[in-house]
Design a protein around this motif. Structure first.
Motif, PDB file in Angstrom:
ATOM      1  N   GLU A 163      30.896  46.210  65.090  1.00  0.00           N
ATOM      2  CA  GLU A 163      29.924  45.304  65.474  1.00  0.00           C
ATOM      3  C   GLU A 163      28.691  45.063  64.507  1.00  0.00           C
ATOM      4  OE1 GLU A 163      28.572  46.546  69.453  1.00  0.00           O
ATOM      5  OE2 GLU A 163      30.684  45.850  70.208  1.00  0.00           O
ATOM      6  N   MET A 164      28.318  46.183  63.905  1.00  0.00           N
ATOM      7  CA  MET A 164      27.316  46.228  62.808  1.00  0.00           C
ATOM      8  C   MET A 164      27.891  45.391  61.688  1.00  0.00           C
ATOM      9  SD  MET A 164      25.958  50.108  62.690  1.00  0.00           S
ATOM     10  CE  MET A 164      25.856  51.226  64.298  1.00  0.00           C
ATOM     11  N   ALA A 165      29.113  45.605  61.239  1.00  0.00           N
ATOM     12  CA  ALA A 165      29.499  44.906  60.196  1.00  0.00           C
ATOM     13  C   ALA A 165      29.639  43.553  60.515  1.00  0.00           C
ATOM     14  CB  ALA A 165      31.162  45.466  59.767  1.00  0.00           C
ATOM     15  N   LEU A 166      29.897  43.119  61.659  1.00  0.00           N
ATOM     16  CA  LEU A 166      29.940  41.619  62.049  1.00  0.00           C
ATOM     17  C   LEU A 166      28.644  40.852  61.727  1.00  0.00           C
ATOM     18  CD1 LEU A 166      32.479  41.671  64.970  1.00  0.00           C
ATOM     19  CD2 LEU A 166      32.976  40.462  62.836  1.00  0.00           C
ATOM     20  N   GLU A 167      27.571  41.731  62.400  1.00  0.00           N
ATOM     21  CA  GLU A 167      26.129  41.356  62.385  1.00  0.00           C
ATOM     22  C   GLU A 167      25.703  41.209  60.812  1.00  0.00           C
ATOM     23  OE1 GLU A 167      23.981  44.039  64.828  1.00  0.00           O
ATOM     24  OE2 GLU A 167      24.952  43.438  66.499  1.00  0.00           O
ATOM     25  N   ASP A 168      26.123  42.188  60.030  1.00  0.00           N
ATOM     26  CA  ASP A 168      25.952  42.002  58.696  1.00  0.00           C
ATOM     27  C   ASP A 168      26.574  40.887  57.975  1.00  0.00           C
ATOM     28  OD1 ASP A 168      24.187  44.428  58.901  1.00  0.00           O
ATOM     29  OD2 ASP A 168      25.543  45.696  57.915  1.00  0.00           O
ATOM     30  N   ASN A 169      27.557  40.404  58.283  1.00  0.00           N
ATOM     31  CA  ASN A 169      28.343  39.336  57.761  1.00  0.00           C
ATOM     32  C   ASN A 169      28.416  39.386  56.345  1.00  0.00           C
ATOM     33  OD1 ASN A 169      29.708  36.909  58.298  1.00  0.00           O
ATOM     34  ND2 ASN A 169      27.712  35.572  58.240  1.00  0.00           N
ATOM     35  N   LEU A 170      28.714  40.543  55.852  1.00  0.00           N
ATOM     36  CA  LEU A 170      29.135  40.680  54.236  1.00  0.00           C
ATOM     37  C   LEU A 170      30.182  40.003  53.725  1.00  0.00           C
ATOM     38  CD1 LEU A 170      27.654  44.217  54.098  1.00  0.00           C
ATOM     39  CD2 LEU A 170      26.422  42.177  53.717  1.00  0.00           C
ATOM     40  N   GLU A 171      30.386  39.688  52.541  1.00  0.00           N
ATOM     41  CA  GLU A 171      31.667  39.086  52.069  1.00  0.00           C
ATOM     42  C   GLU A 171      31.889  39.966  50.580  1.00  0.00           C
ATOM     43  OE1 GLU A 171      35.063  37.499  51.783  1.00  0.00           O
ATOM     44  OE2 GLU A 171      33.809  36.762  53.367  1.00  0.00           O
ATOM     45  N   PRO A 172      32.911  40.827  50.588  1.00  0.00           N
ATOM     46  CA  PRO A 172      34.010  41.138  51.567  1.00  0.00           C
ATOM     47  C   PRO A 172      33.290  41.677  52.871  1.00  0.00           C
ATOM     48  CG  PRO A 172      34.068  42.679  49.781  1.00  0.00           C
ATOM     49  CD  PRO A 172      32.930  41.544  49.591  1.00  0.00           C
ATOM     50  N   PHE A 173      34.172  41.449  53.788  1.00  0.00           N
ATOM     51  CA  PHE A 173      33.838  42.205  55.150  1.00  0.00           C
ATOM     52  C   PHE A 173      33.813  43.633  55.062  1.00  0.00           C
ATOM     53  CE2 PHE A 173      35.149  43.800  59.498  1.00  0.00           C
ATOM     54  CZ  PHE A 173      33.856  43.218  60.230  1.00  0.00           C
ATOM     55  N   GLY A 174      32.739  44.445  55.419  1.00  0.00           N
ATOM     56  CA  GLY A 174      32.702  45.873  55.504  1.00  0.00           C
ATOM     57  C   GLY A 174      31.189  46.242  55.582  1.00  0.00           C
ATOM     58  N   TRP A 176      27.850  48.936  54.571  1.00  0.00           N
ATOM     59  CA  TRP A 176      27.220  49.958  53.671  1.00  0.00           C
ATOM     60  C   TRP A 176      26.846  51.262  54.367  1.00  0.00           C
ATOM     61  CZ3 TRP A 176      26.412  49.290  48.389  1.00  0.00           C
ATOM     62  CH2 TRP A 176      26.685  48.149  47.828  1.00  0.00           C
ATOM     63  N   SER A 177      26.664  52.248  53.595  1.00  0.00           N
ATOM     64  CA  SER A 177      26.091  53.696  54.113  1.00  0.00           C
ATOM     65  C   SER A 177      25.499  54.321  52.971  1.00  0.00           C
ATOM     66  CB  SER A 177      26.985  54.407  54.859  1.00  0.00           C
ATOM     67  OG  SER A 177      26.224  55.452  55.445  1.00  0.00           O
ATOM     68  N   HIS A 178      24.357  54.724  52.906  1.00  0.00           N
ATOM     69  CA  HIS A 178      23.837  55.630  51.759  1.00  0.00           C
ATOM     70  C   HIS A 178      24.246  55.059  50.395  1.00  0.00           C
ATOM     71  CE1 HIS A 178      21.874  58.808  54.339  1.00  0.00           C
ATOM     72  NE2 HIS A 178      23.193  58.506  55.180  1.00  0.00           N
ATOM     73  N   GLY A 179      24.114  53.693  50.183  1.00  0.00           N
ATOM     74  CA  GLY A 179      24.282  53.192  48.971  1.00  0.00           C
ATOM     75  C   GLY A 179      25.576  52.992  48.380  1.00  0.00           C
ATOM     76  N   THR A 180      26.706  53.201  49.453  1.00  0.00           N
ATOM     77  CA  THR A 180      28.053  53.032  49.377  1.00  0.00           C
ATOM     78  C   THR A 180      28.683  51.953  50.231  1.00  0.00           C
ATOM     79  OG1 THR A 180      28.263  55.300  48.469  1.00  0.00           O
ATOM     80  CG2 THR A 180      30.277  54.137  49.004  1.00  0.00           C
ATOM     81  N   PHE A 181      29.250  50.926  49.497  1.00  0.00           N
ATOM     82  CA  PHE A 181      30.013  50.058  50.269  1.00  0.00           C
ATOM     83  C   PHE A 181      31.420  50.286  50.760  1.00  0.00           C
ATOM     84  CE2 PHE A 181      32.410  46.127  50.828  1.00  0.00           C
ATOM     85  CZ  PHE A 181      31.874  45.583  51.930  1.00  0.00           C
ATOM     86  N   PHE A 182      31.882  50.095  52.144  1.00  0.00           N
ATOM     87  CA  PHE A 182      33.199  50.529  52.388  1.00  0.00           C
ATOM     88  C   PHE A 182      33.548  49.226  53.005  1.00  0.00           C
ATOM     89  CE2 PHE A 182      30.418  54.388  53.052  1.00  0.00           C
ATOM     90  CZ  PHE A 182      31.064  55.049  52.256  1.00  0.00           C
ATOM     91  N   ALA A 183      34.626  48.901  52.479  1.00  0.00           N
ATOM     92  CA  ALA A 183      35.506  47.546  53.045  1.00  0.00           C
ATOM     93  C   ALA A 183      36.199  47.839  53.971  1.00  0.00           C
ATOM     94  CB  ALA A 183      36.362  47.039  51.697  1.00  0.00           C
ATOM     95  N   ILE A 184      36.205  46.620  54.943  1.00  0.00           N
ATOM     96  CA  ILE A 184      37.032  46.920  56.196  1.00  0.00           C
ATOM     97  C   ILE A 184      37.830  45.859  56.196  1.00  0.00           C
ATOM     98  CG2 ILE A 184      37.095  46.560  58.755  1.00  0.00           C
ATOM     99  CD1 ILE A 184      34.078  47.818  58.592  1.00  0.00           C
ATOM    100  N   ASP A 185      39.138  45.974  55.978  1.00  0.00           N
ATOM    101  CA  ASP A 185      40.549  45.071  55.946  1.00  0.00           C
ATOM    102  C   ASP A 185      40.312  44.301  57.416  1.00  0.00           C
ATOM    103  OD1 ASP A 185      42.245  43.219  55.685  1.00  0.00           O
ATOM    104  OD2 ASP A 185      43.714  44.874  54.940  1.00  0.00           O
TER     105      ASP A 185
END
Length: 188
Positions: A163-174, A176-185
């Motif tokens: 839900e947080m990732a959907l709210e952030d609406n990032l491209e690619p979908f994923g 962030w935490s502590h300066g690192t991006f984690f892509a969610i396929d």
């Protein structure tokens, strides 16, 4: 001094959680090379339950203590290790379950902290990445805990994260935490 589980994460700031994470002292199991080996006759189920000779270990303090002695071997197996003994332990999936999550910030400023079923705390960051394997019927996200040991995110925790990732609406979908991006396929 007896172990005191952390207070409920909701009552803590991320700064408080980071301080608690820094205070967690674990034995240096990766440095120990005991000559005596054997089988612990223990198993960690995929739901995070611990068993000895088929019976559940019902004392949380025992599970916490054993979990600090857990090590992932080079061949992928798991062992409970002390300076004098190394005992094999069966693990159905991964040894831990992330049962609670706290978040602060949004987008690239987000910081995530997780509480495990053993009451240990882990911050999702470059050293403790989230991974989202593909090719399964149901998503099964994981968090690196330490030295090859992982936690599966409990379903409610994963849904909150998604839900947080959907709210952030990032491209690619994923996320962030502590300066690192984690892509969610998002799957096929």
């Amino acid at each position: 001094m007896p172990y005191a589980p952390p207070p409920e994460m909701a009552s803590l700031s991320l700064s408080d959680i980071a301080d608690l994470v820094a205070q967690q002292k674990l034995p240096p199991v990766e440095q120990w090379d005991p000559q005596e080996t054997g089988d612990s006759e223990m198993r960690i189920a995929s739901d995070g339950g611990w068993f000895h000779q088929g019976d559940p270990i019902s004392r949380p303090a025992m599970v916490r203590a054993f979990s600090t002695l857990l090590r992932r071997e080079e061949d992928g197996s798991f062992a409970l290790v002390t300076p004098y003994q190394k005992l094999a332990i069966a693990v159905d999936d991964v040894p831990f379950v992330a049962v609670e999550m706290e978040s602060s910030g949004t987008g690239a400023d987000r910081k995530l902290a997780f509480r495990l079923n053993t009451d240990h705390l882990v911050l999702a960051d470059q050293e403790h990445p989230l991974r989202f394997p593909t090719g399964t019927d149901a998503p099964q996200p994981y968090l690196t805990v330490r030295r090859g040991l992982e936690a599966v995110l409990a379903r409610p925790v994963y849904y909150t994260l998604a839900e947080m990732a959907l709210e952030d609406n990032l491209e690619p979908f994923g996320i962030w935490s502590h300066g690192t991006f984690f892509a969610i396929d998002a799957g096929p």
